[in-house]
Design an enzyme around this catalytic site. Structure first.
Site, PDB file in Angstrom:
ATOM      1  CB  VAL A  64      -0.988   0.046   1.198  1.00  0.00           C
ATOM      2  CG1 VAL A  64      -1.975  -1.112   1.156  1.00  0.00           C
ATOM      3  CG2 VAL A  64      -0.252   0.088   2.534  1.00  0.00           C
ATOM      4  CE1 TYR A 155      -0.311   1.165  14.550  1.00  0.00           C
ATOM      5  CE2 TYR A 155      -1.095   1.998  16.662  1.00  0.00           C
ATOM      6  CZ  TYR A 155      -1.297   1.229  15.530  1.00  0.00           C
ATOM      7  OH  TYR A 155      -2.470   0.537  15.369  1.00  0.00           O
ATOM      8  CB  ALA A 156       1.089   7.912  18.528  1.00  0.00           C
ATOM      9  CE  LYS A 159      -3.007   2.774  12.664  1.00  0.00           C
ATOM     10  NZ  LYS A 159      -3.717   2.213  11.503  1.00  0.00           N
ATOM     11  CB  ILE A 188      -8.450  -5.437  18.243  1.00  0.00           C
ATOM     12  CG1 ILE A 188      -9.111  -4.043  18.246  1.00  0.00           C
ATOM     13  CG2 ILE A 188      -9.338  -6.460  17.552  1.00  0.00           C
ATOM     14  CD1 ILE A 188     -10.402  -3.918  19.022  1.00  0.00           C
TER      15      ILE A 188
END
Ligand code: NAI
Length: 247
Positions: A64, A155-156, A159, A188
């Protein structure tokens, strides 16, 4: 009629985890599925599950973060299915390290997959969706993009970027009846969280009011809502699915 009958959904990172659950959830409601992941053969289990529900599906090997590959994939999907009604930008990675130890590569790779990948696919579907004057994009963000987390600055940031991208593109595309929303999951149960140490897991559970980790299916339900007509007056929204961890 099933909610997604006659509609085509493109899901990235569909080989496992949340992406697979989303693909199966949309197929159950009648969608045909364009499945994307790094290697096409990784998608075979998802494709088999979708086919077993009587839906049409094809798999595409695509990274992607690669602009040319993404543009080419969207063209092929349009040739195969004739339209794209739903895009779910789900592919994502982590490369956790404390700031002082984080390498350029850790930073760049996470931003490339999570944020650039979401941008590239959104851009590629924007024109066909605007032309057909309908479409729904659902971006998978994370509560970490809202509250931060030690060891996850890359990552933070990626996002948080996904949420900002969601709101800006929602404003751009709304006049053509193309909606853009995000789901921000909490913790999750997938391979991403399997690697966590037992004590970290215990601490996490203590911080979740509903006292359990979420399932990929919990996230898939939220995606199906935002992607479907029940949310036809909802755009630019970030829906947290975190057992109450973030309110
Ligand atoms: P996962 O690791 O089980 O699945 C991710 C999928 O994305 C894999 O099939 C992988 O091959 C694919 N992928 C990775 N890099 C790719 C690339 N460059 N091009 C194409 N495909 C690629 O992860 P999971 O847990 O299902 O995560 C899915 C999304 O949900 C991610 O965006 C993640 O950041 C987000 N999320 C997950 C949470 C969790 O607790 N598991 C919490 C919050 C957000």
């Amino acid at each position: 009629m099933a909610a997604f009958e006659g509609r085509t959904a493109l899901v990235t990172g569909a080989a496992r985890g949340i992406g697979r659950a989303v693909a199966e959830r949309l197929a159950r409601d009648g969608a045909d599925l364009a499945l994307c992941d790094l290697q096409a053969d990784w998608l075979e289990d998802t494709a088999a599950a979708v086919r077993a529900m009587g839906r049409k599906t094809e798999t595409w090997a695509v990274d992607v973060s690669r602009s040319d590959a993404v543009a080419e994939t969207v063209e092929r999907v349009l040739e195969t299915f004739g339209r794209i009604d739903v895009l779910v930008n789900n592919a994502g990675i982590t490369r956790d390290k404390l700031l002082a130890r984080m390498t350029d590569e850790d930073w760049d790779s996470v931003l490339a997959v999570n944020l650039r990948g979401t941008f590239l696919f959104s851009r590629a579907v924007a024109r066909p969706m605007m032309k057909q004057r309908s479409g729904a994009i659902v971006n998978i963000a994370s509560i970490i993009g809202l509250i931060g987390n030690p060891g996850q600055c890359n990552y933070a940031a990626s996002k948080a970027g996904v949420m900002a991208l969601t709101k800006s593109t929602a404003k751009e595309l709304a006049s053509r009846n193309v909606r853009v929303n995000a789901v921000a999951p909490g913790f999750i149960e997938t391979r991403m969280t399997d690697v966590l140490a037992e004590d970290v897991r215990e601490k996490m559970l203590a911080a979740i009011p509903l006292r359990r980790l979420g399932t990929p299916e919990d996230v898939a339900e939220a995606v199906a809502f935002l992607a479907g007509d029940a949310a036809s007056y909802v755009t630019g929204h970030v829906l947290t699915v975190s057992g109450g961890m973030v309110m």
